[in-house]
Enzyme design. Sequence first.
Site, mmCIF file in Angstrom:
data_model
loop_
_atom_site.group_PDB
_atom_site.id
_atom_site.type_symbol
_atom_site.label_atom_id
_atom_site.label_comp_id
_atom_site.label_asym_id
_atom_site.label_seq_id
_atom_site.Cartn_x
_atom_site.Cartn_y
_atom_site.Cartn_z
ATOM 1 N N ASP A 17 73.188 54.259 108.855
ATOM 2 C CA ASP A 17 72.695 55.463 109.502
ATOM 3 C C ASP A 17 71.788 55.186 110.700
ATOM 4 O OD1 ASP A 17 74.151 56.992 107.777
ATOM 5 O OD2 ASP A 17 72.535 57.193 106.338
ATOM 6 N N TYR B 9 74.726 64.303 104.325
ATOM 7 C CA TYR B 9 73.612 64.245 103.382
ATOM 8 C C TYR B 9 72.276 64.282 104.082
ATOM 9 C CZ TYR B 9 74.890 59.326 104.006
ATOM 10 O OH TYR B 9 75.266 58.138 104.517
ATOM 11 N N HIS C 295 79.978 55.833 95.429
ATOM 12 C CA HIS C 295 79.264 55.171 96.525
ATOM 13 C C HIS C 295 77.887 54.688 96.110
ATOM 14 C CE1 HIS C 295 77.902 59.326 96.717
ATOM 15 N NE2 HIS C 295 76.818 58.902 97.344
ATOM 16 N N HIS D 276 73.837 53.896 97.774
ATOM 17 C CA HIS D 276 72.898 54.012 98.897
ATOM 18 C C HIS D 276 71.953 52.820 98.841
ATOM 19 C CE1 HIS D 276 73.784 58.213 99.942
ATOM 20 N NE2 HIS D 276 74.041 58.352 98.661
ATOM 21 N N ASP E 194 49.022 43.307 105.446
ATOM 22 C CA ASP E 194 48.039 42.577 106.234
ATOM 23 C C ASP E 194 46.677 42.647 105.552
ATOM 24 O OD1 ASP E 194 47.379 41.052 108.329
ATOM 25 O OD2 ASP E 194 47.869 42.530 109.878
HETATM 26 CU CU LIG Z 1 75.085 59.749 97.772
#
Ligand SMILES: [Cu+2]
Length: 526
Positions: free
Chosen positions: A376, A461, A510, A512, A521
């Site tokens: 993306d 989405y 699927h 993600h 730091d």
């Molecule tokens: Cu999904």
Amino acid sequence: MNMKTVVILLLLALATIFALVCVLLTKKDKSTRCILSELQDPPEDIAIDRSQIFADLTADEMVQVVKYLRDHLGVHLEDAFHARPSNNCIYYLDLHLPTKAEVLGFLDRGMVRPSREALAVVYFGNQPDPNITEFIVGPLPFPTYHRDITLRKFGKKVPYHSRPVTEREYRDIDLFIFYELSQVSRLLKVCCEYNGTNLATLTSAPRGFVSGDRATWFILFHNVVGSGYFIHPIGLEVLVNHSSLSISEWKIEKVFYNGQYYQDLAQLEKEFSEGRVKEVRVKMVRQNDFASMKPSEPSRPGPVQFEPRGMRYKVNGSHVSWQSWSFTFGMNVNTGPRLFDIRFEDKRIVYELSLQEALATYGSNCPGGMVTRYMDGSLGIGKFSYELVRGVDCPYMATYVDRYYLIDSDIPKLNKNSFCIFEHDMGVPLRRHFSNMGSFYYGGLAKYALVLRSISTLINYDYVWDFVFYQNGAIEVKVHATGYISSSFFMEGGTEYGNRVGEHTLGTIHNHLINYKVDLDVEGFH
Ligand SMILES: [Cu+2]
Ligand SMILES: *[C@@H]1O[C@H](CO)[C@@H](O)[C@H](O)[C@H]1NC(C)=O
Ligand SMILES: *[C@@H]1O[C@H](CO)[C@@H](O)[C@H](O)[C@H]1NC(C)=O
Ligand SMILES: *[C@@H]1O[C@H](CO)[C@@H](O)[C@H](O)[C@H]1NC(C)=O
Ligand SMILES: *[C@@H]1O[C@H](CO)[C@@H](O)[C@H](O)[C@H]1NC(C)=O
């Protein structure tokens, strides 16, 4: 079909929790206070002023950089909104951060403020050997120089074929596809009630398997108005080869319809008229669409939080402070939300905490779904971070902040109210003890968190990006996934690749994968 099964998607919660307590409870360094007090402004003002080093480009700065590049690159730059592959154009602009050493020199060691610069990514399509070039342009707000950093940054020329697809290219591809679809008009009329306007395409990615490819499977859907067309596939998919810089040379390399591959659309139509294509009649949905997001009935309003004595946090520009916390936030047009200089009790504990990439990999028995691996960042996680709706996307009393971005056009665009910041009651005590042994007492503390949120709609989405700060020194990054699923046409064997969520719709399997950069730091280690 129950709307909920379609609309409610997986909830993904990635939590990175840093236990910082012991480091942070060490005593404050009084000497830094003394240095600050020598200056006239109170420390809060100084912190706000210094945080500007991380601030996103303003709309005015973008306009100046575009003007500078047009005047100084020595070639004609087309506005990316109109540019064809064979033109030159500015693809996007972003803040160019100075190196961490320069920033820390300025923030911590009294060294000069590094000059403010922009990163400009330019497509050079109008030359014998097209390329993508990255320039640093500075100083802002009125640039006087630019430097080509491409070779230093990538170690090689960035090939032109690997450039992300611009909105203009998508529009041209759509024109091309719909022109070509006239070759299958008889099939489309029978199978899909096609009337010339009621279909829409959806891209897939990647656009090939070897370097140099630029051919994309486009999936066709019924363009149901005001609803998620992504779950109304009609069974037709086309592989468009858009690698040529000359649009007239684009071609459809392959066609897929209801489980069968064809060389081209003409072959599909021919076989259809000879009765050799098994068409599936998909009705255009006109009402009671299972993809509708409209609530089925009005409901009484739910509970609302309020701040009895006003906001307990401050937002000034890109700088936020709340209790012991302070940080600066921004939005990268590609990679999305980013935070810098996160401090607890005025001590930096994180230099940078930023989203980097959201990857989604699919499986399917249709080609578009089968190949899909969306990254993306190449679509624009920041670009598609749209306006938030008060009381739904964020609590009603949240603070909303605008963002400007410049990509795919020479004009800065506004994503109004695209960040929200709010303090939230976590509905559980941070600590409590009730004693009925020895002595009788109670001690308790309500738990609150400060949240910075943006939401990116990446095609179908929606990712809700949260950065959560707790009173105990913990930071959490969270993502909720919602919106619509990506789908394939349901065919025999489809359930091997997902769930049937509609008569002709396969919700495809699927994963993600969300990737953050965390530059911790603590105690000045860098
Ligand atoms: Cu999904
Ligand atoms: C933001 O901070 C600056 C510098 O400290 C100050 O002058 C300005 O009034 C502040 N603005 C708001 C809205 O608090
Ligand atoms: C890319 O094209 C630009 C504009 O013509 C040119 O200045 C630059 O040297 C080229 N870059 C490479 C690596 O060839
Ligand atoms: C095609 O069908 C859609 C959806 O039913 C409708 O909105 C549109 O007006 C129609 N277009 C034409 C040209 O008839
Ligand atoms: C795409 O078209 C180009 C010519 O424009 C050709 O060289 C290339 O092989 C084609 N790619 C695919 C994947 O068919």
